[in-house]
Design a protein around this motif. Sequence first.
Motif, PDB file in Angstrom:
ATOM      1  N   ASN A 262      50.062  -4.934  -9.385  1.00 45.85           N
ATOM      2  CA  ASN A 262      50.124  -6.163 -10.172  1.00 45.85           C
ATOM      3  C   ASN A 262      51.088  -7.196  -9.597  1.00 45.85           C
ATOM      4  OD1 ASN A 262      48.358  -4.748 -11.814  1.00 45.85           O
ATOM      5  ND2 ASN A 262      49.973  -4.124 -13.237  1.00 45.85           N
TER       6      ASN A 262
ATOM      7  N   CYS B 255      51.449 -10.910 -10.792  1.00 47.75           N
ATOM      8  CA  CYS B 255      50.190 -11.521 -11.231  1.00 47.75           C
ATOM      9  C   CYS B 255      50.425 -12.147 -12.609  1.00 47.75           C
ATOM     10  CB  CYS B 255      49.089 -10.453 -11.347  1.00 47.75           C
ATOM     11  SG  CYS B 255      48.582  -9.731  -9.766  1.00 47.75           S
TER      12      CYS B 255
ATOM     13  N   SER C 208      46.433  -6.198  -9.877  1.00 53.66           N
ATOM     14  CA  SER C 208      46.131  -6.121  -8.446  1.00 53.66           C
ATOM     15  C   SER C 208      46.600  -4.767  -7.940  1.00 53.66           C
ATOM     16  CB  SER C 208      46.821  -7.246  -7.668  1.00 53.66           C
ATOM     17  OG  SER C 208      48.220  -7.031  -7.623  1.00 53.66           O
TER      18      SER C 208
ATOM     19  N   CYS D  48      44.749 -10.904  -7.528  1.00 54.40           N
ATOM     20  CA  CYS D  48      44.953 -10.626  -8.950  1.00 54.40           C
ATOM     21  C   CYS D  48      43.663 -10.968  -9.697  1.00 54.40           C
ATOM     22  CB  CYS D  48      46.104 -11.462  -9.507  1.00 54.40           C
ATOM     23  SG  CYS D  48      47.698 -11.144  -8.715  1.00 54.40           S
TER      24      CYS D  48
END
Length: 169
Positions: free
Chosen positions: A117, A130, A136, A146
């Motif tokens: 992320n 993100c 992600s 993301c």
Amino acid sequence: ASGDGACTECDAGDFLDATGSTTDLCAQCGVNKYSLAGAGTCTACDANAVSDAGSVAASACTCAPGYDGTTANSCVACDAGSYKVASGDGACTECDAGDFLDATGSTTDLCAQCGVNKYSLAGAGTCTACDANAVSGVGSVAASACTCAPGYDGTTANSCVACDAGSYK
């Protein structure tokens, strides 16, 4: 007569700090110092610059590992997100996209992957999270990695909204 003739200078890279010497007592300059011919002392390289013992000019001083510069008198620490292993006037090496390094002046490749992320561009000192409700994988290299998390929808990762009642993702 022995008084006729000129005194002999020490070679460049050496020094002799005594006056009235009758023998060759010239000594080599130490590391991170240099001298021109006939020197009474050695001159230190500028801050964050290094040289070998016996260096013969200021140009022998180059930026130390972890420092970047085009001349020895402008050596600055590598920015976060970059490192430099060897001495020299070359540039610091940036971490790859998807990696980060939060320290300045790094002398080794300690770049680490961004976690889930998060993402980073090349040369990043930190990873960027993100946006809310986006995810992600490890080592993501751009914001476009993301994507909206399960249960959320949107045209871009920064506009992820919960699925309406009666729908799912």
